[in-house]
Write a protein that holds these residues in place. Structure first.
Motif, PDB file in Angstrom:
ATOM      1  N   MET A 287      52.166 -45.484  73.712  1.00 46.13           N
ATOM      2  CA  MET A 287      51.431 -44.489  72.937  1.00 46.13           C
ATOM      3  C   MET A 287      50.009 -44.879  72.546  1.00 46.13           C
ATOM      4  O   MET A 287      49.231 -44.028  72.123  1.00 46.13           O
ATOM      5  N   PHE A 288      49.655 -46.149  72.668  1.00 42.66           N
ATOM      6  CA  PHE A 288      48.253 -46.499  72.440  1.00 42.66           C
ATOM      7  C   PHE A 288      47.379 -45.931  73.557  1.00 42.66           C
ATOM      8  O   PHE A 288      46.330 -45.341  73.326  1.00 42.66           O
ATOM      9  N   ARG A 289      47.852 -46.074  74.782  1.00 39.81           N
ATOM     10  CA  ARG A 289      47.033 -45.632  75.923  1.00 39.81           C
ATOM     11  C   ARG A 289      47.197 -44.158  76.248  1.00 39.81           C
ATOM     12  O   ARG A 289      46.322 -43.570  76.887  1.00 39.81           O
ATOM     13  N   THR A 290      48.292 -43.522  75.846  1.00 36.57           N
ATOM     14  CA  THR A 290      48.501 -42.113  76.216  1.00 36.57           C
ATOM     15  C   THR A 290      48.046 -41.142  75.121  1.00 36.57           C
ATOM     16  O   THR A 290      48.401 -39.977  75.140  1.00 36.57           O
ATOM     17  N   GLN A 291      47.247 -41.638  74.176  1.00 39.02           N
ATOM     18  CA  GLN A 291      46.673 -40.754  73.164  1.00 39.02           C
ATOM     19  C   GLN A 291      45.150 -40.778  73.179  1.00 39.02           C
ATOM     20  O   GLN A 291      44.512 -40.320  72.237  1.00 39.02           O
ATOM     21  N   GLN A 292      44.583 -41.283  74.268  1.00 34.47           N
ATOM     22  CA  GLN A 292      43.133 -41.301  74.388  1.00 34.47           C
ATOM     23  C   GLN A 292      42.722 -41.271  75.842  1.00 34.47           C
ATOM     24  O   GLN A 292      43.415 -41.798  76.712  1.00 34.47           O
ATOM     25  N   SER A 293      41.609 -40.605  76.086  1.00 33.65           N
ATOM     26  CA  SER A 293      41.091 -40.472  77.451  1.00 33.65           C
ATOM     27  C   SER A 293      40.129 -41.620  77.739  1.00 33.65           C
ATOM     28  O   SER A 293      40.000 -42.550  76.943  1.00 33.65           O
ATOM     29  N   GLU A 294      39.447 -41.535  78.872  1.00 40.95           N
ATOM     30  CA  GLU A 294      38.510 -42.590  79.248  1.00 40.95           C
ATOM     31  C   GLU A 294      37.080 -42.307  78.799  1.00 40.95           C
ATOM     32  O   GLU A 294      36.206 -43.143  78.954  1.00 40.95           O
ATOM     33  N   ARG A 295      36.816 -41.129  78.246  1.00 36.72           N
ATOM     34  CA  ARG A 295      35.449 -40.815  77.822  1.00 36.72           C
ATOM     35  C   ARG A 295      35.222 -41.249  76.375  1.00 36.72           C
ATOM     36  O   ARG A 295      36.183 -41.382  75.611  1.00 36.72           O
ATOM     37  N   PRO A 296      33.978 -41.464  75.998  1.00 37.31           N
ATOM     38  CA  PRO A 296      33.689 -41.902  74.632  1.00 37.31           C
ATOM     39  C   PRO A 296      34.137 -40.877  73.598  1.00 37.31           C
ATOM     40  O   PRO A 296      34.132 -39.668  73.847  1.00 37.31           O
ATOM     41  N   SER A 297      34.506 -41.357  72.430  1.00 36.94           N
ATOM     42  CA  SER A 297      34.951 -40.469  71.372  1.00 36.94           C
ATOM     43  C   SER A 297      33.777 -39.667  70.827  1.00 36.94           C
ATOM     44  O   SER A 297      32.633 -40.106  70.851  1.00 36.94           O
ATOM     45  N   ARG A 298      34.077 -38.450  70.334  1.00 40.34           N
ATOM     46  CA  ARG A 298      33.066 -37.629  69.695  1.00 40.34           C
ATOM     47  C   ARG A 298      32.546 -38.350  68.448  1.00 40.34           C
ATOM     48  O   ARG A 298      33.185 -39.264  67.931  1.00 40.34           O
ATOM     49  N   SER A 299      31.408 -37.937  67.944  1.00 36.99           N
ATOM     50  CA  SER A 299      30.798 -38.606  66.800  1.00 36.99           C
ATOM     51  C   SER A 299      31.707 -38.505  65.576  1.00 36.99           C
ATOM     52  O   SER A 299      32.567 -37.624  65.481  1.00 36.99           O
ATOM     53  N   VAL A 300      31.510 -39.398  64.636  1.00 33.63           N
ATOM     54  CA  VAL A 300      32.341 -39.457  63.433  1.00 33.63           C
ATOM     55  C   VAL A 300      32.281 -38.141  62.662  1.00 33.63           C
ATOM     56  O   VAL A 300      33.269 -37.684  62.099  1.00 33.63           O
ATOM     57  N   GLU A 301      31.112 -37.500  62.642  1.00 31.13           N
ATOM     58  CA  GLU A 301      30.942 -36.256  61.886  1.00 31.13           C
ATOM     59  C   GLU A 301      31.490 -35.034  62.610  1.00 31.13           C
ATOM     60  O   GLU A 301      31.703 -33.982  61.989  1.00 31.13           O
TER      61      GLU A 301
END
Length: 358
Positions: A287-301
């Protein structure tokens, strides 16, 4: 102005009604007024459209005023009756205003769907307490507010109504990276079960259903507050929001305790209870790897935790196999036919095995 002005008589006193005699029978959707929170995107948006298509009058609530206006205009152009309410469901007075609007516009409401929700992706020790509290306002307290208002309305009028709370597979089984979301959904599940038992004991005219969605293809990941370096996303088998809407609208007409959307939701609940340590290890592994894609995360805001996210989008930006529907939902809608079909298949297999021995 976002709502019709309600009169003072639309406030709910919580007055006890006489015990309801007989089996609870709910109205057909075409004769219902249905309240849907979180209606500006994802599951709520799909449910609003499907409910209207089936003839229900829709009360759509969310924080995104522009999206709500667009949705209601769309439904009215198609010949349906609908009204919108800009509301932050983490505020009890806003939830009260949703009910007042429904009564002011349509005279009553018959089904109340507590659907609004937002997530946080981040490790349990990294998420701020302020973010945790804000999420509980939206994901848990909103369901408490909506439940109490709906139950009081149904009891006062003495006509059966449906309360439908949207939980999660992660409310049956904890998950890494979404600790606050999972904890809030565990709370929703506990609240719903306790409320149901108390209402059954007093024979109140209320059908209480808990929906258990698996991983669903909605903008849930785009609206989430992210502490991750990579963009949150479901990776793997994902179900369409139409499957959840199908479950919600079925239980608006048919009293049902629980509806699981996707076999993964039921499986997670069963295995998590029977083999908790094995499930821990499986979660830690996958579940660590299957809850995120390979692109950068959106900004904090850039999230919908404190402010409304973008609206009028049914689907998200997930990575994986998106199913066309949920056979588990369809089976739950027709349990007798499903049992007969399973028995028939079992009989055929038994006969085949018997013949092979001859």
């Amino acid at each position: 102005m976002d709502i019709n002005q309600p009169n003072s008589s639309s406030r709910f006193s919580g007055k006890q009604s006489k015990p309801y005699k007989g089996k609870i029978k709910l109205k057909n959707l075409k004769d219902q007024v249905i309240v849907i929170t979180g209606a500006s995107s994802g599951i709520g948006l799909v449910t609003a459209r499907m409910a209207a298509a089936k003839g229900a009058k829709v009360v759509a609530a969310a924080r995104n005023e522009e999206a709500l206006q667009q949705l209601v205009e769309e439904l009215k152009e198609q010949g349906h009756e609908a009204v919108w309410v800009k509301a932050d469901v983490g505020r009890e007075e806003d939830v009260q205003r949703i009910a007042e609007t429904a009564i002011s516009k349509f005279g009553t409401f018959d089904t109340w769907v507590n659907n609004a929700g937002v997530s946080i992706f981040g490790k349990a020790m990294e998420v701020s307490i302020d973010d945790m509290k804000r999420m509980f306002d939206t994901n848990f307290w909103s369901q408490v507010y909506g439940s109490r208002i709906a139950v009081n309305h149904f009891k006062e009028r003495g006509v059966p109504g449906a309360l439908i709370n949207v939980g999660s597979v992660f409310g049956d089984r904890g998950v890494v990276v979404q600790s606050t979301y999972s904890a809030a959904k565990f709370a929703v599940h506990g609240w719903t079960e306790n409320l149901r038992m108390e209402l059954e004991k007093e024979k109140a005219p209320v059908s209480v259903t808990l929906i258990h969605p698996g991983r669903i293809d909605t903008p849930y990941n785009e609206h989430a507050r992210s502490y991750l370096e990579k963009q949150p996303a479901h990776v793997g088998m994902i179900y369409p929001p139409e499957a959840v809407a199908e479950a919600i609208l079925f239980t608006a007409e048919h009293p049902k305790r629980d509806m699981y959307v996707g076999f993964q939701a039921k499986w997670g609940a069963i295995v998590g209870g029977l083999a908790p340590r094995l499930t821990d290890k499986a979660m830690e592994l996958t579940m660590f790897r299957t809850q995120q894609s390979e692109r950068p995360s959106r900004s904090v805001e850039d999230n919908a935790l404190y402010e409304a996210g973008y609206g009028m989008h049914e689907r998200g930006t997930h990575v994986g196999w998106i199913r066309s529907g949920s056979w588990y939902v369809k089976a739950a809608k027709h349990p007798v036919l499903t049992a007969a079909a399973i028995a028939g298949v079992g009989s055929l297999l038994w006969n085949a095995a018997a013949k092979s021995k001859d």
